[in-house]
Write a protein that holds these residues in place. Structure first.
Motif, short mmCIF file in Angstrom:
data_model
loop_
_atom_site.label_atom_id
_atom_site.label_comp_id
_atom_site.label_asym_id
_atom_site.label_seq_id
_atom_site.Cartn_x
_atom_site.Cartn_y
_atom_site.Cartn_z
N GLY A 248 -19.70 13.73 -22.57
CA GLY A 248 -18.78 13.32 -21.52
C GLY A 248 -17.62 12.45 -22.01
O GLY A 248 -16.68 12.21 -21.26
N GLN A 305 -12.70 25.05 -18.22
CA GLN A 305 -13.65 24.65 -17.18
C GLN A 305 -14.68 25.72 -16.90
O GLN A 305 -15.81 25.43 -16.52
CB GLN A 305 -12.90 24.29 -15.89
CG GLN A 305 -12.44 22.84 -15.89
CD GLN A 305 -11.71 22.52 -14.61
OE1 GLN A 305 -10.49 22.56 -14.57
NE2 GLN A 305 -12.47 22.23 -13.59
N ASP A 350 -11.80 18.86 -18.61
CA ASP A 350 -12.26 18.56 -17.25
C ASP A 350 -11.16 18.91 -16.24
O ASP A 350 -10.14 19.51 -16.60
CB ASP A 350 -12.72 17.10 -17.14
CG ASP A 350 -11.56 16.11 -17.30
OD1 ASP A 350 -10.38 16.56 -17.29
OD2 ASP A 350 -11.82 14.91 -17.43
N GLU A 351 -11.36 18.53 -14.94
CA GLU A 351 -10.41 18.91 -13.89
C GLU A 351 -9.01 18.38 -14.18
O GLU A 351 -8.02 18.98 -13.78
CB GLU A 351 -10.85 18.38 -12.51
CG GLU A 351 -12.24 18.82 -12.06
CD GLU A 351 -13.34 18.00 -12.71
OE1 GLU A 351 -13.16 16.78 -12.88
OE2 GLU A 351 -14.38 18.58 -13.09
N ARG A 356 -13.31 16.62 -23.19
CA ARG A 356 -14.47 15.74 -23.33
C ARG A 356 -15.58 16.43 -24.10
O ARG A 356 -15.80 17.64 -23.95
CB ARG A 356 -14.99 15.32 -21.95
CG ARG A 356 -13.99 14.50 -21.17
CD ARG A 356 -14.52 14.07 -19.81
NE ARG A 356 -13.52 13.25 -19.15
CZ ARG A 356 -13.33 11.95 -19.42
NH1 ARG A 356 -14.10 11.34 -20.31
NH2 ARG A 356 -12.38 11.28 -18.81
N LYS A 358 -18.92 17.99 -24.96
CA LYS A 358 -19.87 18.63 -24.06
C LYS A 358 -21.26 18.74 -24.67
O LYS A 358 -22.24 18.27 -24.11
CB LYS A 358 -19.37 20.03 -23.72
CG LYS A 358 -20.26 20.79 -22.76
CD LYS A 358 -19.54 22.02 -22.18
CE LYS A 358 -20.41 22.76 -21.20
NZ LYS A 358 -21.05 23.93 -21.83
#
Length: 453
Positions: A248, A305, A350-351, A356, A358
């Motif tokens: 993360g 994503q 990410d959005e 990030r 994983k």
DNA sequence: GCATGATCATGC
DNA sequence: GCATGATCATGC
């Protein structure tokens, strides 16, 4: 001649240093056989003066020491590598299944090795190869832990009636390599009617290279894991544990936590993060003992994503002269995927479009994929080279007829050059932008997602 | 939105 | 100077 002590044997062995096989050979083995084992036999019968045998016992049985004569080579960049894996005894599937590690044929015959290294050189007659170094090798405890777990995995496959599915990529240091004249060298196995390819225990080429660099080049390797950890857990488990706390995080956050400076745009950013996170800050990844010995190579993957990488993954540029000459069994691309463990380090957008960390995945290409899709791909490239490469100018550039990403879902050929002038010559004389082996983005996506293959 | 040709950028 | 990881750019 019986050698009473290890020192006595080593003393004798060292008298061979600097000698060529021609100087040692008393019985004209060099002239009478082209067999690959001849060099070892010359040392056995002409130097140590004992009869060549294939006993289950070690060669110097009173000392429990097995003699191995094995080549290393110098690479273009001057570093040294083992020339090949070290092939040990043939696995008898029928008897090995019930044994414990310390009762196994592997341990009985190979717990102590007298390794005599000679230097292999291209263009040099094998009689002129020289013996350079000898070591009396006993597995360091850290390595023995990994070898035990490799051995256990090999045995588990035999016990499951899957000896015919053994492959070298299954294990890290100790392999089960094929040994036999051809695909018809088959043996019976105890828990299945299917005959399995004859295999021998082997120390992998990467493991032997680590020994060459340690004992001949005097390089130091650094462990990321402790002996206690290696005795309890697999290298894969240990890697997962080391990376887990960073899931993360962005690369900057990882660097901050690890107290190191990185520039995420630099090619060294990810390897620097990896070494710091493994507790060996500043160590180059190929100097990490576990990575070097198991031939673990890292690859960064950036997934969108939806979990799929936007880009495919490139490997080495295709050497066209090489690929038209080589046989599948010893082809560059087959060897690469048989011998390489890939550590995928996966980042996901990410959005907000922020990248990030994983997860990681330690992976080797499954043997079925190597022998089916990868083979078809390799054969197709050769077929195109043989039947004619068709280059067509289009609006996008110069199109070719090598396999595209819809060929079989695994691999394709695509250009990779530094600029518009970065070209090579095809065997037929045409000039083409340098081309590269690529694994499809969709295939990489399937590997690094949590879906089991 | 993907496939594919092109090429940038870094590090040895 | 080159190999290679990375990513752009454009046509369908």
């Amino acid at each position: 001649m019986i050698y009473e002590t290890e020192d006595e044997l080593l003393f004798k062995a060292r008298e061979a240093h600097g000698k060529t096989f021609r100087e040692i050979d008393q019985y004209s083995r060099l002239n009478n056989t082209r067999a690959t084992g001849a060099l070892g036999q010359i040392v056995e019968e002409s130097f140590f003066e004992y009869k060549v045998n294939s006993n289950a016992e070690a060669d110097f049985s009173n000392l429990g020491i097995e003699l191995k004569v094995t080549p290393f080579k110098q690479n273009n960049n001057k570093s040294l590598s083992a020339k090949e894996r070290l092939v040990l005894n043939i696995i008898n599937y029928m008897t090995e299944a019930e044994k414990s590690f310390y009762e196994s044929s592997f341990w009985k015959k190979n717990q102590k090795l007298l390794l005599m290294f000679y230097e292999w050189k291209k263009e040099v007659d094998r009689g002129d190869y020289k013996i350079i170094e000898t070591i009396l090798f006993k597995y360091p405890e850290e390595d023995l832990a990994v070898i035990k777990s490799d051995w256990t995995l090999i045995q588990a496959k035999i016990q499951a009636g899957l000896a015919h599915e053994l492959s070298e990529g299954d294990t890290l240091y100790l392999g089960a390599c094929t040994k036999g004249a051809n695909k018809n060298s088959l043996r019976e196995q105890p828990f299945s009617d299917e005959h399995a390819m004859q295999r021998a225990y082997s120390l992998k080429q990467s493991y032997m290279t680590a020994l060459v660099r340690q004992y001949i080049s005097k390089e130091k390797l650094v462990h990321f894991s402790s002996l206690e950890e290696l005795q309890e857990k697999s290298i894969e488990q240990l890697l997962n544990e080391r990376f887990e706390p960073f899931i993360g995080m962005t690369m900057e956050e990882m660097a901050l936590r690890l107290n190191i400076q990185i520039n995420p745009r630099n090619r060294s950013a990810v390897p620097n993060l990896i070494s710091a996170l493994l507790g060996v800050k500043g160590t180059k990844l190929d100097q990490i003992a576990e990575f070097a010995k198991a031939n673990i190579q890292f690859k960064t993957v950036r997934v969108q994503q939806n979990g799929r990488p936007k880009e495919s993954m490139s490997f080495k540029n295709i050497d066209f002269e090489e690929i038209v000459r080589e046989q599948w069994e010893d082809s560059y691309i087959r060897n690469y995927f048989v011998e390489t463990q890939i550590l995928f380090v996966v980042f996901q957008f990410d959005e907000q479009g922020v990248l990030r960390f994983k997860n990681i995945k330690l992976w080797h290409m499954p043997m079925q994929t190597i022998e089916r899709e990868l083979y078809e791909y390799w054969a197709e490239v050769r077929k195109v080279l043989d039947e004619g490469v068709i280059l067509t100018k289009t609006k996008k550039g110069v199109e070719n007829n090598f396999p595209k990403s819809d060929f079989n879902g695994v691999a394709h050929v695509r250009p990779k050059g530094a600029d518009g002038n970065d070209k090579v010559q095809l065997p037929d004389g045409q000039s083409i932008t340098k081309q590269c082996y690529w694994l499809n983005a969709s295939y990489i996506g399937r590997i690094v997602s949590d879906i089991e293959e």
